[in-house]
Structure formats: structure tokens, C-alpha cells
Design a protein around this motif. Structure first.
Motif, PDB file in Angstrom:
ATOM      1  N   VAL A  58       1.483   1.921  -3.486  1.00 12.51           N
ATOM      2  CA  VAL A  58       0.277   2.485  -4.104  1.00 12.51           C
ATOM      3  C   VAL A  58       0.167   3.973  -3.788  1.00 12.51           C
ATOM      4  CG1 VAL A  58      -2.256   2.438  -4.145  1.00 12.51           C
ATOM      5  CG2 VAL A  58      -0.958   0.286  -4.058  1.00 12.51           C
ATOM      6  N   GLU A  59       0.398   4.313  -2.513  1.00  7.33           N
ATOM      7  CA  GLU A  59       0.250   5.719  -2.104  1.00  7.33           C
ATOM      8  C   GLU A  59       1.248   6.620  -2.826  1.00  7.33           C
ATOM      9  OE1 GLU A  59      -1.582   4.685   2.321  1.00  7.33           O
ATOM     10  OE2 GLU A  59       0.496   5.341   2.146  1.00  7.33           O
ATOM     11  N   ASN A 114       0.818  -1.214   0.000  1.00  2.97           N
ATOM     12  CA  ASN A 114       0.000   0.000   0.000  1.00  2.97           C
ATOM     13  C   ASN A 114       0.852   1.265   0.000  1.00  2.97           C
ATOM     14  OD1 ASN A 114      -2.270  -1.538  -0.053  1.00  2.97           O
ATOM     15  ND2 ASN A 114      -2.742  -1.342   2.123  1.00  2.97           N
ATOM     16  N   SER A 134     -14.594   3.377  -9.696  1.00  4.74           N
ATOM     17  CA  SER A 134     -14.565   4.152  -8.443  1.00  4.74           C
ATOM     18  C   SER A 134     -15.845   3.960  -7.624  1.00  4.74           C
ATOM     19  CB  SER A 134     -14.352   5.646  -8.719  1.00  4.74           C
ATOM     20  OG  SER A 134     -13.155   5.858  -9.437  1.00  4.74           O
ATOM     21  N   LEU A 152     -13.151  -0.892  -8.611  1.00  3.06           N
ATOM     22  CA  LEU A 152     -12.168   0.184  -8.594  1.00  3.06           C
ATOM     23  C   LEU A 152     -12.106   0.942  -9.915  1.00  3.06           C
ATOM     24  CD1 LEU A 152     -10.058   1.680  -6.981  1.00  3.06           C
ATOM     25  CD2 LEU A 152      -8.409  -0.114  -7.497  1.00  3.06           C
ATOM     26  N   ALA A 173      -4.030  -3.781  -8.798  1.00  3.45           N
ATOM     27  CA  ALA A 173      -4.426  -4.321  -7.491  1.00  3.45           C
ATOM     28  C   ALA A 173      -4.233  -5.834  -7.361  1.00  3.45           C
ATOM     29  CB  ALA A 173      -5.875  -3.939  -7.177  1.00  3.45           C
ATOM     30  N   PRO A 174      -4.640  -6.633  -8.374  1.00  2.00           N
ATOM     31  CA  PRO A 174      -4.488  -8.087  -8.198  1.00  2.00           C
ATOM     32  C   PRO A 174      -3.025  -8.532  -8.113  1.00  2.00           C
ATOM     33  CG  PRO A 174      -6.018  -7.579  -9.980  1.00  2.00           C
ATOM     34  CD  PRO A 174      -5.321  -6.296  -9.620  1.00  2.00           C
ATOM     35  N   ASP A 214      -1.350  12.337  -8.791  1.00  2.00           N
ATOM     36  CA  ASP A 214      -1.955  13.615  -8.376  1.00  2.00           C
ATOM     37  C   ASP A 214      -1.100  14.772  -8.858  1.00  2.00           C
ATOM     38  OD1 ASP A 214      -4.140  12.577  -7.081  1.00  2.00           O
ATOM     39  OD2 ASP A 214      -3.258  12.662  -5.066  1.00  2.00           O
ATOM     40  N   ASN A 219      -7.811   5.352 -10.746  1.00  2.00           N
ATOM     41  CA  ASN A 219      -8.420   4.109 -10.261  1.00  2.00           C
ATOM     42  C   ASN A 219      -8.498   3.042 -11.340  1.00  2.00           C
ATOM     43  OD1 ASN A 219      -8.648   5.099  -7.718  1.00  2.00           O
ATOM     44  ND2 ASN A 219     -10.821   5.619  -7.865  1.00  2.00           N
ATOM     45  N   ARG A 220      -8.618   3.464 -12.605  1.00  2.00           N
ATOM     46  CA  ARG A 220      -8.617   2.475 -13.691  1.00  2.00           C
ATOM     47  C   ARG A 220      -7.260   1.783 -13.772  1.00  2.00           C
ATOM     48  NH1 ARG A 220     -10.275   5.087 -19.086  1.00  2.00           N
ATOM     49  NH2 ARG A 220      -9.769   2.994 -19.821  1.00  2.00           N
ATOM     50  N   TYR A 243      -8.384  -5.787  -3.208  1.00  2.69           N
ATOM     51  CA  TYR A 243      -7.330  -6.342  -4.069  1.00  2.69           C
ATOM     52  C   TYR A 243      -7.849  -7.297  -5.138  1.00  2.69           C
ATOM     53  CZ  TYR A 243      -4.535  -4.207  -0.545  1.00  2.69           C
ATOM     54  OH  TYR A 243      -4.013  -3.277   0.311  1.00  2.69           O
ATOM     55  N   PHE A 301      -8.646  11.416 -10.740  1.00  4.49           N
ATOM     56  CA  PHE A 301      -8.843  10.331  -9.777  1.00  4.49           C
ATOM     57  C   PHE A 301      -9.474   9.106 -10.433  1.00  4.49           C
ATOM     58  CE2 PHE A 301     -11.536   8.395  -6.383  1.00  4.49           C
ATOM     59  CZ  PHE A 301     -10.505   7.951  -5.557  1.00  4.49           C
ATOM     60  N   ARG A 302     -10.433   9.325 -11.312  1.00  2.00           N
ATOM     61  CA  ARG A 302     -11.105   8.192 -11.956  1.00  2.00           C
ATOM     62  C   ARG A 302     -10.144   7.430 -12.865  1.00  2.00           C
ATOM     63  NH1 ARG A 302     -16.542   7.883 -11.340  1.00  2.00           N
ATOM     64  NH2 ARG A 302     -16.694   6.525 -13.136  1.00  2.00           N
ATOM     65  N   GLN A 307      -0.021   7.058  -6.301  1.00  2.00           N
ATOM     66  CA  GLN A 307      -1.163   7.993  -6.291  1.00  2.00           C
ATOM     67  C   GLN A 307      -0.674   9.435  -6.171  1.00  2.00           C
ATOM     68  OE1 GLN A 307      -3.329   6.114  -2.985  1.00  2.00           O
ATOM     69  NE2 GLN A 307      -5.071   5.800  -4.360  1.00  2.00           N
ATOM     70  N   ASP A 308       0.305   9.671  -5.283  1.00  2.00           N
ATOM     71  CA  ASP A 308       0.846  11.034  -5.128  1.00  2.00           C
ATOM     72  C   ASP A 308       1.466  11.513  -6.441  1.00  2.00           C
ATOM     73  OD1 ASP A 308       0.026  11.139  -2.523  1.00  2.00           O
ATOM     74  OD2 ASP A 308       1.967  10.595  -1.663  1.00  2.00           O
ATOM     75  N   LEU A 318      -5.118   1.570 -11.132  1.00  2.00           N
ATOM     76  CA  LEU A 318      -4.954   0.804  -9.896  1.00  2.00           C
ATOM     77  C   LEU A 318      -5.767  -0.492  -9.928  1.00  2.00           C
ATOM     78  CD1 LEU A 318      -4.985   3.695  -7.254  1.00  2.00           C
ATOM     79  CD2 LEU A 318      -3.016   2.468  -8.178  1.00  2.00           C
ATOM     80  N   ALA A 319      -6.893  -0.476 -10.643  1.00  2.00           N
ATOM     81  CA  ALA A 319      -7.703  -1.694 -10.757  1.00  2.00           C
ATOM     82  C   ALA A 319      -6.935  -2.791 -11.489  1.00  2.00           C
ATOM     83  CB  ALA A 319      -9.021  -1.393 -11.484  1.00  2.00           C
ATOM     84  N   ARG A 340      -9.455  10.499  -3.094  1.00  2.00           N
ATOM     85  CA  ARG A 340      -8.997   9.616  -2.029  1.00  2.00           C
ATOM     86  C   ARG A 340      -9.662   9.961  -0.713  1.00  2.00           C
ATOM     87  NH1 ARG A 340      -2.547   9.174  -1.834  1.00  2.00           N
ATOM     88  NH2 ARG A 340      -2.393  10.665  -3.551  1.00  2.00           N
TER      89      ARG A 340
END
Lengths: 153, 302
Positions: free
Chosen positions: A119-120, A116, B195, B192, A144-145, A127, A137-138, B146, A133-134, A123-124, A140-141, B237
Motif C-alpha cells: 500500500v505504501e 501495508n 477520507s 476510506l 483494502a478488502p 503521490d 483513498n477512493r 480493511y 489524496f482523496r 501511495q508513494d 485504496l477503499a 497521510r
């Protein structure tokens, strides 16, 4: 009885239909091929991924949770590989040539908090370099696995 | 009834056993010293605290385990929630711990102030029902965050043991018990790429108005199966907006009980502080119609 004329008419109608189906399929194919790189373009393409990963890596290297896991790592090569990987995963014209996620992380015994932390940082970086953001997330999706392969403790 | 309780306790104990391997790590492999309070979850993925003290949204318990502890750590938080309705005020405050992202234990105290309506109900002005709620939840399977490559949601089983302090009044209005146990199964999935966080919960309950008016009644005394759902859109976030719906039993003859609905805005300042503001429509409560009001909640923890 079906006359020869009707049969011919049916045949030409069938041919027209087949052509229409082919064109429709081709159009869908072209559309989805274009749709496939919307994420890549949303991320600002390779040039922006380089900025994002530069920034994220700077954060990771001072993050007490994970900085030690970068010891003995060629940072410039790492950043290049990661950019290639994110570029390819997001639908861009790149090829990731590195090891798979399990092989490249198994020696690090990373836990979920460390995953994580990565990930953070990412993300920073996103940003910082204007990724919505959307769109973040695409991406990160897709990532994520990878937790299942990267986190080994 | 007893069978349900025992079956549930067995499920919770077996599920809790799943947390043990996380504690029994092979020490030789540990590179980083374990940090039992790592606050290692991503922001907002611990959810907020619902009305009865469980990790969730505002009205609905979710399958997420409360707090920011990962599966290698513990998280804990305290909350205070204030619901201002036309005829009533509901206070809810409590504490909760999340153990190894597997088990959640919570305690909550609710005070339901009948204000001026207490006179109309023959109870006296400002008459207050109070109930204590002990909650337990265990994550059974799946990971909401996850497992983006799977359709399987995170699924948790939970229970809430509620003890109301107004036994005599509860019997006078047709209620049967001042104590009751709710059981629920919650499924939570983060979509995700959209969102979007979706939750669905099935609850077995005899509670009248969450238990504030006791359990069971002169119209229906048995358990009812109720549905609770939430949809939450992550805007950043730190910010999430959502809506929730919760069906409730209608056990008492003296007053009709309807379903509950809310729309909420949750803001996560950081992993230590979050605030939730909602509009709630709780329907008729104890003959007082259309109890629609404002819900505000503050949570602090790690």
C-alpha cells in the motif's frame, strides 16, 4: 361515470409520464456511467497508472519487507497485469486477465505488514504522479478488502 | 457494580484469547521471520493518545489499538499532553502498549493544577489534584481499516481504573470516592473513500471531571451512561483534522459540570512521532466558568 374524452386524456397523460420516467432513468444511467470512470480519470488514466506502477514496483523491489516475494516473477508481465487490474477496478476500459487475489498470493504467506508495504509503495507512486489524496483513498477503499485474500498468515 | 466489573474482565480475557493464534503460527509456513516490532500499520492508523491515556483522539478513546504493531507484533508509545485553561492547567503523561492489534494496556498520570483558582476554592494557590489511570482495551470484532466492503465498524471494549490522591478534598466537596472505574464500548469506522474516520463511544462512569474531582457525589452517586463521538477528516497521510464531543455526568452539588468539546489537528511526522494541537471547551470546572483553552500533545513510539 368517466367520459371517453377524460379517459383518452388520462391515457395520454400516462404516456407522457412514462416517457418522462424513461428519459429520467436514461439520464440517470448516463450520468452514473460517466460518474463511474471519475476515479479512473482522477488517477490520470492508463498512461499514468503505468507510471505509478513502474515507480511503485521499483520501491517494492528494494523494500526489505517484501522484495523477496518478487523472486521468480516476470516483473514486466506483473506490472502490466497490475495496471490492467487497477484500470478495470477504477472504472477504466481494461480487463484484468490474471488469477484472483487469493490464488496469486497464497504461496507467498504474506502478513499484514507486507500488505501495508505494498500500500505504501502504491501511495508513494500516486503521490509522485499527482494523484490527489482523496482520489488515492477512493482507490485504496476498493483495494483494502483484498487484504482478506492476500494476507494468509 | 461488582457484577459489571467481573463481566468486563471476562470480556477482556476472552477477547485477549483471540490474540493467541497470532502467536501460535505454524512455523513451517513462515517465510519471513516474525518481526515483533514491525511498525507495520499504515501511518496514522494507530491514532493518537486521548486525555486518559487510551488510544484515540484527544478526548475520546477509539476502538483502534494504540501503536503501529500489526496483529503479528506489538507497538508501544509514550505521550505528554498539556491543557492550558483560563483558571487551570492539566498535565497528562503516560505510556501504552498495543499487543497483536488486539489488546491495549495503558498507564497515565494526570496532574490538575488549580493555580490561582486554588485560593478561591479554599485549597491554596497551586493546589494540585493528581490521578493515576490504568487502562485496558480489547478489540472485539471488525477492522476499521480493511473492512471497506462491510458496514461493521471495529468494536472494542475498554476500562479505565482511576486513583485520585485527594481523598479528603473530594469528600469535602461532596464527592464519594477517590477511586473509580469507567467502562466503555467504542466503535470506529474508516470511510476510506470519503477520507473520513468516525468514532462513537458509550461510557459508564461515576467520574467528576474525568475523575479529577473524584467519583460519585451528593447530587448523583451512581453510574451514568455517557456518549462520546469523533469525526476526523484525513487531509493527507500525515495530517488529520477533527472534532470531538463528550458528555459527562453532573454529580456534585457545589459546581455544575457540563460537556466537553474539541476541534483538533493531528500531524504524523512518521510512525515514531506525532503531535496534536486542539482547541478544547471543557465548560465549567469547580465553579470556574467557561474553561476553554488549548490542548497540545506529543506522542513518540513505534
Amino acid at each position: 361515470m368517466i367520459s371517453e374524452g377524460t379517459r383518452q386524456k388520462n391515457r395520454s397523460a400516462l404516456r407522457t409520464l412514462l416517457v418522462a420516467v424513461c428519459m429520467f432513468t436514461a439520464a440517470i444511467g448516463a450520468w452514473s456511467a460517466r460518474a463511474d470512470d471519475t476515479l479512473y480519470r482522477g488517477l490520470g488514466e492508463r498512461v499514468n497508472l503505468v507510471r505509478i506502477i513502474d515507480y511503485a514496483t521499483d520501491l517494492w523491489l528494494i523494500d526489505a519487507r517484501i522484495k523477496d516475494t518478487f523472486d521468480n516473477l516476470n516483473i514486466e508481465r506483473f506490472k502490466g497485469r497490475l495496471v490492467d487490474q487497477l484500470c478495470e477496478l477504477s472504472g477504466g476500459p481494461c480487463r484484468y486477465a490474471g488469477r484472483n487475489m487469493y490464488e496469486s498470493h497464497k504461496g507467498l504467506h504474506l502478513d499484514r505488514a507486507q500488505f501495508n508495504a505494498l500500500v505504501e509503495g502504491l501511495q508513494d507512486g500516486m503521490d509522485k504522479y499527482g494523484v490527489s489524496f482523496r482520489v488515492q483513498n477512493r482507490l485504496l477503499a476498493i483495494l483494502a478488502p483484498m487484504e482478506h485474500d492476500i494476507v494468509t498468515r | 457494580m461488582d457484577k459489571i466489573v467481573w463481566a468486563f474482565l471476562v470480556v477482556i480475557v476472552i477477547g485477549a484469547g483471540g490474540a493467541l493464534p497470532a502467536m501460535a503460527e505454524d512455523a513451517a509456513l513462515v517465510v519471513r521471520p516474525p518481526d515483533l516490532t514491525d511498525s507495520g500499520k499504515l501511518l496514522a492508523t494507530g491514532g493518537v493518545t486521548q486525555l486518559e491515556g487510551a488510544g484515540g483522539g484527544g478526548l475520546v478513546p477509539w476502538a483502534l489499538i494504540t501503536g503501529y504493531g500489526t496483529r503479528d507484533a506489538i507497538g508501544a508509545n509514550a505521550h505528554y499532553t498539556f491543557v492550558y485553561l483560563p483558571q487551570y492547567i492539566l498535565h497528562s503523561g503516560g505510556v501504552a502498549v498495543g499487543l497483536f492489534d488486539r489488546v491495549e494496556l495503558s498507564y497515565d498520570r494526570q496532574a490538575f493544577d488549580t493555580r490561582a483558582a486554588g485560593v478561591k476554592l479554599g485549597l491554596g494557590s497551586g493546589f494540585t489534584f493528581q490521578q493515576d489511570i490504568l487502562g485496558a482495551k480489547v478489540r472485539l470484532v471488525g477492522d476499521a481499516v480493511y473492512d471497506q466492503d462491510s458496514w461493521l465498524p471495529q468494536i472494542a471494549a475498554g476500562t479505565q481504573y482511576k486513583m485520585n490522591n485527594q481523598n479528603a478534598v473530594i469528600h469535602a466537596i461532596g464527592g464519594r470516592d477517590s477511586k473509580g472505574v469507567d467502562f466503555y464500548l467504542a466503535a470506529t469506522k474508516l470511510f476510506l473513500s470519503e477520507s473520513l474516520l468516525i468514532n462513537a463511544t458509550i461510557r459508564e462512569t461515576r467520574a467528576n471531571q474525568f475523575g479529577i474531582l473524584g467519583f460519585g457525589g451528593d447530587k448523583n452517586n451512581g453510574y451514568s451512561t455517557e456518549f462520546e463521538g469523533s469525526a476526523t477528516l484525513l487531509l493527507s497521510r500525515q495530517l488529520a483534522v477533527g472534532a470531538e464531543f463528550r458528555t459527562k455526568p453532573d454529580n456534585l452539588k457545589f459546581a455544575k459540570e457540563g460537556h466537553a468539546f474539541d476541534v483538533f489537528l493531528a500531524y504524523f511526522f512518521n510512525k515514531n512521532v506525532s503531535a496534536t494541537l486542539a482547541f478544547v471547551a471543557l465548560g465549567d470546572i469547580a465553579t470556574q466558568r467557561n474553561q476553554n483553552g488549548v490542548y497540545a500533545s506529543l506522542q513518540v513510539g513505534f
